[in-house]
Scaffold this active site. Sequence first.
Site, PDB file in Angstrom:
ATOM      1  N   ASP A 116     -34.214 -12.461  20.822  1.00  0.00           N
ATOM      2  CA  ASP A 116     -34.343 -13.387  21.951  1.00  0.00           C
ATOM      3  C   ASP A 116     -33.332 -13.141  23.066  1.00  0.00           C
ATOM      4  OD1 ASP A 116     -36.576 -14.898  21.153  1.00  0.00           O
ATOM      5  OD2 ASP A 116     -35.352 -16.000  19.715  1.00  0.00           O
ATOM      6  N   ASP A 174     -44.111 -12.845  20.699  1.00  0.00           N
ATOM      7  CA  ASP A 174     -43.149 -13.307  21.704  1.00  0.00           C
ATOM      8  C   ASP A 174     -42.212 -12.174  22.152  1.00  0.00           C
ATOM      9  OD1 ASP A 174     -43.941 -14.986  19.567  1.00  0.00           O
ATOM     10  OD2 ASP A 174     -42.594 -16.585  20.182  1.00  0.00           O
TER      11      ASP A 174
HETATM   12  N1  GLY Z   1     -40.400 -17.893  20.844  1.00  0.00           N
HETATM   13  C1  GLY Z   1     -40.765 -19.125  20.262  1.00  0.00           C
HETATM   14  C2  GLY Z   1     -41.799 -19.901  20.984  1.00  0.00           C
HETATM   15  O1  GLY Z   1     -42.496 -19.442  21.849  1.00  0.00           O
HETATM   16  O2  GLY Z   1     -41.939 -21.050  20.641  1.00  0.00           O
END
Ligand code: GLY
Length: 396
Positions: A116, A174
């Site tokens: 992330d 993601d």
């Molecule tokens: N990356 C986690 C979400 O989109 O909730």
Amino acid sequence: MTSRTGVITTVILLFFFRTAVANPLQEDEGWYKKTIHAIHLQLSQAINMYTPGNNPRSVQPDGTVRLANVQDWTTGFFPGSLWYGYELTGDAQLKDAAKKFTLGLDTVRHITNTHDLGFMLYCSYGNAYRVTGDSSYLPVLQEGATHLYARFSKTTGTIRSWDMPEWHYPVIIDNMMNLEYLFWAAKAFHQPAYASAMVTHAVTTMKNHYRKDYSSYHVVDYDAATGKVLRRVTHQGLTDESAWARGQAWGLYGYVMCYKNTGNKQFLEQAKHIAAFIMHHPNMPADKIPAWDFDVHNALDGAPRDASAAAVIAAALLELSTEVPAGQPYFDYAAAVLKTLSSDTYLASPGQNHFFLLKHSVGAFLYNSEIDTPIDYADYYYLEALKRYGQIKKLI
Ligand code: GLY
């Protein structure tokens, strides 16, 4: 009615008709200006409510604000929203606050255990550098990029998303959102290996995450030693085989950015296919704000909507509309999404909603977490989309 009164009435009616109907540009400027005014009021209050390093993330069922500390994957969105807020309004107070909230994330540079870093650093420090050109933001971006690239494996052909022990080598859709950071870093820090790793990640994901209908699985777990796919499952969607709405949005955005950064036509084709899946989905409601998963049975009436997915879709489609010669349908769709998000149903009145902009997003429905709440990434991508819209229409 005398003939004089009749003529005057006709002239007045014609004037109103021309102003209201015959001048679509003015109409556009109307909703857009009103929206920018509302977001300006809201952000101006938000910067006094929160402190750097503890950014507003969402609103909990008891009405209190869930804060994102420096470890939180969403922590970069609030500073990023302030940078967009500054660009949209020119307000120097927002710029000062954007800087303060960005610098509050300095220690994110030491984080190594998550993919992330793209969300956390590129949305905060990345925007700070893009907007100001101030090179003092670069060391954090450089360190973060090193850590993100270190998570790339040539064996799986992907960046590893999570380090939790219940998975072998998990990659979530993601993760496509983090590639833009390393494409940029490849150029900024003269590291061409970053860019080729990102191309490999995108190609691998096309092969292993996508179904025939161009919907995406959420998680693909790999064998780290061989690169073999062990399983395809969901984490935040309805079922392993369903189309989790935000996941489809992340994938669309990711492939649009891969095309923008590489000019590689296979990424453009992928983005167009994903866009078609989303735009023509039978469960997409008429107002174009999807339910949290495209496969919930009551998607058209009753299932919580996910404004965050809609905002990401709008931002991605606006970018796509500028990358292809026949981009108008993408632009029109995104404009419709933005107009819905800017209506009273979704956009909070200034002073309400704990100073978040949008209402009605869903974090993780099946975990009973962040359901029908404002959420920081919805606001971030909404502002990004408003900026792209304003630039395309030459309103800013
Ligand atoms: N990356 C986690 C979400 O989109 O909730």
